[in-house]
Design an enzyme around this catalytic site. Structure first.
Site, PDB file in Angstrom:
ATOM      1  N   THR A 175      48.891  36.749  42.881  1.00 12.94           N
ATOM      2  CA  THR A 175      50.044  35.841  42.843  1.00 12.94           C
ATOM      3  C   THR A 175      51.334  36.584  43.211  1.00 12.94           C
ATOM      4  OG1 THR A 175      48.900  34.851  40.932  1.00 12.94           O
ATOM      5  CG2 THR A 175      50.977  33.855  41.584  1.00 12.94           C
ATOM      6  N   GLU A 213      41.873  41.466  39.563  1.00 15.61           N
ATOM      7  CA  GLU A 213      43.109  40.983  40.177  1.00 15.61           C
ATOM      8  C   GLU A 213      44.016  40.548  39.028  1.00 15.61           C
ATOM      9  OE1 GLU A 213      44.677  36.973  42.410  1.00 15.61           O
ATOM     10  OE2 GLU A 213      42.671  37.709  42.974  1.00 15.61           O
ATOM     11  N   LYS A 246      41.741  35.180  51.275  1.00 11.51           N
ATOM     12  CA  LYS A 246      41.369  34.390  50.116  1.00 11.51           C
ATOM     13  C   LYS A 246      41.221  32.928  50.550  1.00 11.51           C
ATOM     14  CE  LYS A 246      43.263  33.514  45.450  1.00 11.51           C
ATOM     15  NZ  LYS A 246      44.314  33.956  44.500  1.00 11.51           N
ATOM     16  N   ARG A 301      51.714  36.297  37.214  1.00 12.20           N
ATOM     17  CA  ARG A 301      52.181  35.086  36.544  1.00 12.20           C
ATOM     18  C   ARG A 301      52.796  35.405  35.180  1.00 12.20           C
ATOM     19  NH1 ARG A 301      46.783  31.284  37.366  1.00 12.20           N
ATOM     20  NH2 ARG A 301      46.642  31.466  39.640  1.00 12.20           N
TER      21      ARG A 301
END
Length: 320
Positions: free
Chosen positions: A69, A41, A129, A45
């Site tokens: 994210t 993943e 998640k 960011r």
């Protein structure tokens, strides 16, 4: 589960990566694959995330690379264009989830409360998640939350490490864990990909938890089997226990009442998850006798024999 989530279940651990320089993407992916985790993943960011996903997806198509994210439609579009096979968000933003669904990319949104889980169910999802996992109550909270939602599966991320990994993966509603301990930013930026590979392999070994369970000895009949078991009992104190098809001496020696699998007998190797063990050993070229596969009530493997014998012994996997 979605096919991507089913693959992630077999892999077990999804490395969560923050890449500052796209040039590190290829050697990092190679280290993860060699270490036994062909999944990642890559978080949005950093400015290099999009290029890193593109490089990995093009150079290592066997890698299940996702974007993490992802907070809005613009990032989702960029992630899809770069080749992300799934998208993860830290929280539950309904409009963001619906948009990702509309562009045809599997989405695993973040949840921390029953209300967010119910919103995910309303949108047809069965994989979410759980973030941040440790700070939100860890496996105890997941078990409590999962009770009313029998078809929901969780990917805990945040505070997961080698020491608590199997606390999470031991619960059947956890389909995989996200973790960053084997892909720390300082290791990536320093180019220590051999170290990342070693830590990845160590994580896989910790997850699978292989251990010797028992050895099976083939005998010709019940009397011969009891005679062998009696010797182990009298000499070593391995208490004899007579079963339908075999006689156990303690818990580590099984004597078959008739010839079973293997020229001389069989060796049982325990593992924390037979499905994952078959997957990871298969990636190493190990062949299995699929006619030997036995499943539990949840349709997960509980017994699997390797195709080849070891020193005249058949070898099979069983759950620890």
């Amino acid at each position: 589960m979605d096919k991507i989530c089913e693959e992630l279940y077999k892999i077990g651990i999804v490395p969560v990566i923050a890449i500052d320089d796209a040039k590190d993407a290829a050697p990092l992916a190679e280290a993860l694959i060699k270490g036994g985790l062909p999944a990642a993943e890559v978080t949005f960011r950093t400015a290099a995330a999009e290029d890193a996903i593109k490089i990995i997806s093009e150079k290592y198509p066997e890698m299940i690379v996702g974007a993490g994210t992802v907070l809005n439609a613009e990032q989702a579009d960029r992630a899809k264009a770069a080749g992300a096979k799934f998208i993860v968000s830290p929280g539950f933003n309904r409009s963001n989830v619906e948009y990702i669904q509309s562009i045809g990319v599997p989405v695993v949104p973040g949840t921390a409360t029953p209300g967010e889980v119910e919103q995910a169910i309303e949108l047809g999802l069965d994989c979410v998640k759980f973030f941040p996992a440790e700070q939100n109550g860890g496996i105890a909270k997941i078990k409590a939350m999962a009770a009313p939602y029998t078809k929901m599966h969780f990917m805990p991320t945040g505070g997961v490490n080698k020491n608590n990994l199997n606390d999470y993966l031991g619960f059947n509603k956890v389909f995989c864990c996200g973790g960053s301990w084997m892909v720390k930013k300082d290791l990536i930026s320093a180019g220590k990909f051999d170290e990342i590979e070693a830590m990845t392999r160590d994580a896989v070994n910790a997850m699978l938890g292989f251990k010797m369970k028992h050895i099976g000895i083939n005998e010709t009949d019940a009397a011969a089997a009891e005679s062998v078991a009696d010797k182990f009992d009298s000499l070593f104190g391995f208490t004899k226990k007579v079963g339908n098809s075999s006689v156990f001496a303690g818990s580590v020696v099984e004597v078959m009442k008739a010839k079973g699998r293997g020229t001389n007998g069989h060796i049982a190797i325990g593992t924390n998850n037979v499905d994952r063990a078959v997957y990871h050993l298969g990636k190493q070229g190990v062949k299995f006798d699929e006619s030997s596969f036995a499943y539990d009530a949840d349709n997960h493997l509980k017994v699997a024999y390797l195709a080849d014998e070891f020193g005249g012994f058949a070898v099979h996997l069983v759950k620890n």
